[in-house]
Motif scaffolding. Structure first.
Motif, PDB file in Angstrom:
ATOM      1  N   PRO A  39      62.263  43.458  76.952  1.00 32.61           N
ATOM      2  CA  PRO A  39      60.964  43.978  76.509  1.00 32.61           C
ATOM      3  C   PRO A  39      60.693  43.797  75.017  1.00 32.61           C
ATOM      4  O   PRO A  39      59.574  44.065  74.564  1.00 32.61           O
ATOM      5  CB  PRO A  39      61.064  45.470  76.853  1.00 32.61           C
ATOM      6  N   LEU A  40      61.688  43.344  74.269  1.00 34.40           N
ATOM      7  CA  LEU A  40      61.525  43.226  72.822  1.00 34.40           C
ATOM      8  C   LEU A  40      60.991  41.869  72.376  1.00 34.40           C
ATOM      9  O   LEU A  40      60.434  41.747  71.283  1.00 34.40           O
ATOM     10  CB  LEU A  40      62.867  43.487  72.118  1.00 34.40           C
ATOM     11  N   TRP A  41      61.175  40.843  73.213  1.00 38.79           N
ATOM     12  CA  TRP A  41      60.781  39.494  72.789  1.00 38.79           C
ATOM     13  C   TRP A  41      59.296  39.376  72.446  1.00 38.79           C
ATOM     14  O   TRP A  41      58.953  38.722  71.450  1.00 38.79           O
ATOM     15  CB  TRP A  41      61.160  38.469  73.863  1.00 38.79           C
ATOM     16  N   PRO A  42      58.357  39.956  73.239  1.00 33.51           N
ATOM     17  CA  PRO A  42      56.943  39.824  72.875  1.00 33.51           C
ATOM     18  C   PRO A  42      56.619  40.401  71.492  1.00 33.51           C
ATOM     19  O   PRO A  42      55.904  39.777  70.703  1.00 33.51           O
ATOM     20  CB  PRO A  42      56.215  40.593  73.994  1.00 33.51           C
ATOM     21  N   THR A  43      57.167  41.593  71.208  1.00 36.33           N
ATOM     22  CA  THR A  43      56.914  42.194  69.887  1.00 36.33           C
ATOM     23  C   THR A  43      57.568  41.381  68.781  1.00 36.33           C
ATOM     24  O   THR A  43      56.981  41.173  67.716  1.00 36.33           O
ATOM     25  CB  THR A  43      57.436  43.645  69.854  1.00 36.33           C
ATOM     26  N   ALA A  44      58.783  40.899  69.028  1.00 39.72           N
ATOM     27  CA  ALA A  44      59.462  40.077  68.031  1.00 39.72           C
ATOM     28  C   ALA A  44      58.686  38.791  67.762  1.00 39.72           C
ATOM     29  O   ALA A  44      58.555  38.360  66.609  1.00 39.72           O
ATOM     30  CB  ALA A  44      60.876  39.745  68.502  1.00 39.72           C
TER      31      ALA A  44
END
Length: 367
Positions: A204-209
């Motif tokens: 779930p962190l890749w889009p924000t990153a």
């Protein structure tokens, strides 16, 4: 209310008077004692390390030494068993960011390429901060360290010395935090019972990153294209805003960052116009570090009033002969540029769920 909320409607809601008023709200933060203590731990590290560096043969590395003290800001809300471990991990991130950018600049990578590396580091350190539960201030501190590395070292030896200096002070910060650990208030922080694999945590962190890295890159490249001296500041401004999980948080952070930066820039312009001595700069750095953490929890703009002078003062200490009061207005312009780009990108790349939540929130507030 329709289930479909378009980007134009989301932009209208973000630009409403109610949203602007919300960004000016001042609230009493939770965990204030630990935040103030984290600021004191970083300030104490500054008070111990910087005078020693100034009296040493390596006084020219004063600015790089000050970077190491910032790792004391992390893990302030962590359970007792994890706080010291988090500070160690933060030190590794801080030093590695400086080293990577210094290596790239020494290798002759052009400014556009350096900004690409800096943006990628912003996304990666966001992931590291989140998975490691570093807490505030997040990846921005690591990007600040990387930006210092954009100033190319004269040789491989100079590169090694600056990295060793930052490492030495970061080690001192680790010791200071460990020795003063008993002063921290006990936080009711429960470690998650359910354990997730690294893949499950990262997904779930890749889009924000990606959003953080993309925003930083666009802001940095635009700032470089218009000829500003420190395009990395625009990249950092975008990252500070894009860390917000919700659209209303993104705009609030943008407004608060710009307002606080303007006031802070005026303060540092007055200070640097007097050409303060290195010793006066160290004393001011001590006070600003402490005041930042005491104020930022009430409203992000209040913290930026002290963060901006502190960051520019560290730049001044790194190079008193070339850095001066003229940095202040440029910092304001770069921050404004980064904040505007970040808000635009946040709306463009928002999901339908993001926009519906924004609309529902405004309905609740109106009711």
């Amino acid at each position: 209310m329709s289930d479909r909320v378009g980007r134009r409607e989301a932009a209208r809601l973000l630009m409403s008077r109610r949203q602007f008023a919300e960004s000016a709200m001042v609230v009493r933060p939770q965990g204030l004692r630990n935040s103030i203590l984290a600021g004191f731990q970083a300030a104490l590290t500054v008070a111990i390390a910087l005078p020693l560096v100034q009296l040493s043969p390596w006084s020219a590395l004063l600015g790089y030494a000050s970077l190491g003290a910032l790792v004391a800001l992390f893990g302030r809300f962590a359970p007792k068993a994890r706080r010291n471990v988090i500070v160690v991990y933060a030190a590794l991130c801080q030093v590695s960011s400086l080293a990577i950018m210094s290596i790239a600049s020494l290798a002759g990578v052009p400014t556009a390429g350096l900004l690409l590396v800096l943006a990628l580091l912003g996304g990666l350190y966001f992931i590291a901060s989140t998975v490691g539960r570093f807490g505030p201030p997040g990846p921005l501190i690591f990007m600040f360290s990387g930006m210092a590395g954009m100033n190319a070292p004269a040789s491989l030896q100079d590169l090694g010395v600056r990295v060793l200096m930052a490492s030495a002070v970061a080690t001192l910060a680790i010791v200071v935090c460990a020795v003063t650990e008993a002063l921290r208030a006990k936080e009711d922080v429960a470690e998650p019972r359910q354990r997730y694999s690294l893949r499950q945590q990262l997904q779930p962190l890749w889009p924000t990153a990606g959003r953080i890295a993309g925003g930083a890159l666009i802001a940095g490249w635009i700032a470089h294209a218009v000829g500003v001296a420190h395009p990395g500041w625009a990249a950092m401004g975008a990252v500070a805003v894009l860390q917000g999980v919700h659209l209303h948080v993104t705009l609030n952070r943008a407004l608060q960052r710009v307002a606080g930066t303007v006031i802070g820039a005026v303060l540092i312009w007055i200070i640097l116009s007097q050409s303060p001595s290195v010793w006066a700069g160290i004393a001011l750095l001590f006070l600003l570090q402490w005041m930042t953490e005491a104020a930022i929890g009430y409203n992000y703009a209040l913290g930026q009033m002290f963060v901006t002078p502190m960051a520019l003062l560290m730049t001044y200490l790194a190079s008193p002969a070339t850095a001066g009061a003229e940095m202040a207005p440029e910092r304001v312009l770069d921050t404004l540029l980064g904040a505007v780009i970040a808000v635009v990108l946040a709306v463009i790349f928002s999901t339908g769920h993001d926009r519906r939540e924004l609309a529902k929130r405004h309905v609740r507030i109106s009711a």
